[in-house]
Design a protein around this motif. Structure first.
Motif, PDB file in Angstrom:
ATOM      1  N   GLU A 253      -3.758   8.555   5.438  1.00  0.00           N
ATOM      2  CA  GLU A 253      -3.559   8.537   6.886  1.00  0.00           C
ATOM      3  C   GLU A 253      -3.716   9.945   7.445  1.00  0.00           C
ATOM      4  O   GLU A 253      -2.748  10.677   7.616  1.00  0.00           O
TER       5      GLU A 253
ATOM      6  N   ALA B  68       0.623   4.984   1.876  1.00  0.00           N
ATOM      7  CA  ALA B  68      -0.147   5.484   3.005  1.00  0.00           C
ATOM      8  C   ALA B  68       0.212   6.934   3.309  1.00  0.00           C
ATOM      9  O   ALA B  68       0.731   7.243   4.378  1.00  0.00           O
ATOM     10  N   PRO B  69      -0.039   7.833   2.370  1.00  0.00           N
ATOM     11  CA  PRO B  69       0.362   9.223   2.590  1.00  0.00           C
ATOM     12  C   PRO B  69      -0.472   9.925   3.655  1.00  0.00           C
ATOM     13  O   PRO B  69      -1.640   9.594   3.851  1.00  0.00           O
ATOM     14  N   SER B  70       0.150  10.880   4.307  1.00  0.00           N
ATOM     15  CA  SER B  70      -0.564  11.732   5.255  1.00  0.00           C
ATOM     16  C   SER B  70      -0.758  13.097   4.606  1.00  0.00           C
ATOM     17  O   SER B  70       0.181  13.630   4.016  1.00  0.00           O
TER      18      SER B  70
ATOM     19  N   THR C  89       5.713  -1.584   2.992  1.00  0.00           N
ATOM     20  CA  THR C  89       6.857  -0.869   2.423  1.00  0.00           C
ATOM     21  C   THR C  89       6.768   0.555   2.948  1.00  0.00           C
ATOM     22  O   THR C  89       5.784   1.242   2.714  1.00  0.00           O
ATOM     23  N   ARG C  90       7.762   0.973   3.675  1.00  0.00           N
ATOM     24  CA  ARG C  90       7.705   2.337   4.219  1.00  0.00           C
ATOM     25  C   ARG C  90       9.118   2.832   4.501  1.00  0.00           C
ATOM     26  O   ARG C  90      10.082   2.051   4.469  1.00  0.00           O
TER      27      ARG C  90
ATOM     28  N   TYR D 107      -0.473   6.681  14.913  1.00  0.00           N
ATOM     29  CA  TYR D 107       0.028   5.952  13.743  1.00  0.00           C
ATOM     30  C   TYR D 107       0.213   4.473  14.072  1.00  0.00           C
ATOM     31  O   TYR D 107      -0.209   3.591  13.313  1.00  0.00           O
TER      32      TYR D 107
ATOM     33  N   TRP E 111      10.899   4.368  10.302  1.00  0.00           N
ATOM     34  CA  TRP E 111       9.981   3.578  11.133  1.00  0.00           C
ATOM     35  C   TRP E 111      10.630   2.339  11.743  1.00  0.00           C
ATOM     36  O   TRP E 111      10.014   1.657  12.555  1.00  0.00           O
TER      37      TRP E 111
ATOM     38  N   ARG F  47       0.833  -1.197   0.000  1.00  0.00           N
ATOM     39  CA  ARG F  47       0.000   0.000   0.000  1.00  0.00           C
ATOM     40  C   ARG F  47       0.862   1.239   0.000  1.00  0.00           C
ATOM     41  O   ARG F  47       2.053   1.202   0.348  1.00  0.00           O
TER      42      ARG F  47
HETATM   43  N1  GLU Z   1       1.504   7.974   6.968  1.00  0.00           N
HETATM   44  C1  GLU Z   1       2.825   7.514   7.171  1.00  0.00           C
HETATM   45  C2  GLU Z   1       3.786   8.538   6.644  1.00  0.00           C
HETATM   46  O1  GLU Z   1       3.382   9.364   5.831  1.00  0.00           O
HETATM   47  C3  GLU Z   1       3.008   6.245   6.383  1.00  0.00           C
HETATM   48  C4  GLU Z   1       4.007   5.314   6.908  1.00  0.00           C
HETATM   49  C5  GLU Z   1       3.661   3.931   6.368  1.00  0.00           C
HETATM   50  O2  GLU Z   1       3.752   3.762   5.151  1.00  0.00           O
HETATM   51  O3  GLU Z   1       3.277   3.091   7.144  1.00  0.00           O
HETATM   52  O4  GLU Z   1       4.918   8.566   7.053  1.00  0.00           O
END
Ligand code: GLU
Length: 550
Positions: free
Chosen positions: A74, A40-42, A247-248, A230, A252, A38
């Motif tokens: 997110e 997952a942008p904020s 994948t991030r 988060y 993290w 996925r």
């Molecule tokens: N919303 C998180 C960010 O922008 C995403 C991290 C993730 O992909 O889990 O850093």
């Protein structure tokens, strides 16, 4: 402790059970080897090149395996949210033509795909932890937390809300009831079952095995407004939505022990993780630092749209960063798309990946060199309609001619590689239009062999737009002989004093007269496209220029 009673005090009665959600979001039926990733942008700012890189990788791995790539917005950090943040994320992703299988606009079986619309789901799972004695309300104010921090600093203890420092861990039901009655703000914390002396191992697909201390922090899972952090949303969502590889960014990694523990206390199977190293930049000789949205223009994606570097060219460069074998493969497979390449996690960089705009431009040049003139024309026109309407009108007025101009040294075995962006096209072809041709020859240095008589003789007695290239070249040689230039380079080298110059000098003067430049693509093609009348006009301007600058 009566956990049932505690849960009733903390959560609304009509929350659905976790079993309900487990059933609603059934496990995905994937074919062997297919993975689900996925992005997952904020919505806390515009997407930057680092985000694009991570989304590019996520999509590539999902689709090359026949799996699913979904988008989850997110938006739990309300304080940092920017105006129209969600919409601009959606627009940016569209501009880059990501093939998103499920997401806010497309829907899918695992939605909603915007976290703010999943509040009840998180609350249901938080409640389940309270019911199991694995989560509790914490009423500590900012001041109290600071006090704890100070005392830990003073006594040189590890900072954080854990063990004996977790003051609200052992509140009695009565104390909690009292505080709730007084409307004191509270968060929900995990009651961590971890021990800092134990180890957890992250078996990362990119970085390999990383050993870290187990989490023992009672991290916040629901903030005082009832919205998840988060960490908690990540565990609940990536489990329910069936992500198989997270994948991030590698910022993290250090939180992994928290995530590992949350998945476990929630009874979720863990996905795999691929932590992506950041894009970096060389500053000066020795300093390598993270690419920064604030300091570096190339980190913003508007940089690429303004310059006219198309999404595919940017992605080709990202592919090169992602896998060192890609560039060779791309050069050897001119007919294939980047999506035909098989990426591998263990080929990816473990530390930082250098982001080099010059390298991006050189990949972009290969991309442009492979476009058909007609397609290049269409895309360039779209670009100039947005950024230089005057030029767009000229391109449209002379559409067939422009396509021919763009086709010089294109669609050949070794196509020209001078265009690296749509914006660069202006500089590269503008002299081919009378409206834009610089009749004053600004910046042109006059050399001894710039002879106007030779040019006049050429256009009157030698130039014929129907000549083949060979015929054209033979005539240039005759012209050389007639005007005292060497048509044969060996002869010239043997006794240069016998000549005014050689054949390249003759080509240079014709080129400078016709284009205003010392360098240009194929002169034969240029002269053929300009035609006799326009060359004659340009000889006139050139004569004036030479006369005025004697
Ligand atoms: N919303 C998180 C960010 O922008 C995403 C991290 C993730 O992909 O889990 O850093």
């Amino acid at each position: 402790m009566d956990y049932e009673k505690l849960a009733d005090l903390l959560f609304e009665k009509d929350l659905k059970s976790t079993e309900y959600y487990e059933k609603l979001y059934s496990r995905r039926n994937l074919k062997e080897g297919a993975i689900v990733t996925r992005c997952a942008p904020s919505p806390t700012g515009r997407i930057h090149i680092g985000n694009l890189y991570s989304y590019f990788i996520s999509e590539a791995f999902a689709h090359q395996s026949g799996g699913i790539f979904f988008l989850r917005v997110e938006d739990t950090d309300k304080k940092r949210a920017i105006e129209n943040g969600v919409q601009s994320i959606l627009d940016d992703l569209k501009e880059y033509n990501f093939k998103i299988d499920e997401g806010p606009e497309i829907g899918g079986d695992y939605g909603p795909y915007i976290q703010s619309e999943r509040k009840d789901i998180y609350r249901s799972f938080a409640k389940s932890l309270v019911l199991k004695g694995l989560a509790y309300p914490c009423f500590c104010s900012e001041d109290v937390l600071e006090e704890i921090r100070f005392s830990q600093e003073r006594s040189k203890k590890r900072i954080g809300y854990y063990g004996k420092y977790a003051r609200c861990r052992n509140l009695t039901l009565e104390e909690i009831e009292e505080k709730l009655k007084n409307k004191e703000d509270f968060v929900i914390r995990l009651k961590s079952p971890g021990n800092f002396e134990n180890k957890v191992i992250l078996d990362d697909l990119i970085k390999g095995k990383i050993e870290m201390p187990e989490n023992d922090l009672d991290v916040v899972i629901l903030k005082s407004d009832g919205i998840p952090t988060y960490h908690f949303a990540h565990a609940v969502d990536d489990y329910l939505m069936g992500t198989t590889v997270v994948t991030r960014g590698d910022e993290w990694v250090s939180s992994y022990p928290i995530h590992d523990q949350l998945f476990k206390v929630l009874g979720f199977s863990l996905p795999k993780f691929a932590h992506i190293a950041p894009l970096t930049k060389k500053e000066g000789e020795n300093v390598i630092r993270k690419l920064s949205k604030r300091k570096d223009n190339e980190a913003k994606i508007s940089y690429y749209s303004e310059k006219g570097i198309p999404d595919v060219a940017v992605k080709l460069y990202l592919a090169t960063i992602a896998n060192p074998d890609f560039e060779r493969w791309y050069t050897e497979n001119p007919d294939k798309s980047y999506s035909d390449f098989k990426f591998e996690f263990d080929k990816m960089s473990v530390g930082g990946s250098l982001f080099d705009v010059i390298k991006l431009q050189s990949i972009s040049k290969i991309y442009f060199s492979r476009l058909k003139a007609k397609d290049l024309y269409e895309e360039a026109l779209k670009y100039f309609k947005k950024y230089n309407n005057e030029f767009a009108s000229i391109m449209e007025k002379y559409d067939a001619y422009t396509i021919n101009v763009l086709n010089i040294e294109r669609e050949t075995l070794r196509p020209r590689k001078d265009i690296d962006s749509y914006s660069s096209i202006y500089e590269i072809i503008s002299y081919m239009y009378d409206e834009l041709f610089d009749k004053e020859y600004k910046g042109v240095d006059i050399k001894e062999f710039y002879e106007i008589e030779l040019l006049k003789d050429y256009i009157t007695n030698y130039y014929d737009e129907n000549d083949t290239k060979d015929e054209w070249f033979s005539k240039i040689k005759l012209l050389c002989d007639k005007h005292g230039f060497a048509s044969d380079n060996k002869e010239f080298k043997a006794s240069p004093e016998r000549f005014k110059g050689n054949i390249s000098n003759v080509c240079e003067v014709i080129r400078v007269m016709a284009t205003g430049r010392v360098q240009s693509p194929d002169l034969y093609e240029i002269l053929k496209l300009l035609g006799k009348k326009r060359i004659n006009d340009r000889i006139g301007y050139f004569e004036k220029y030479l006369g005025e600058n004697k």
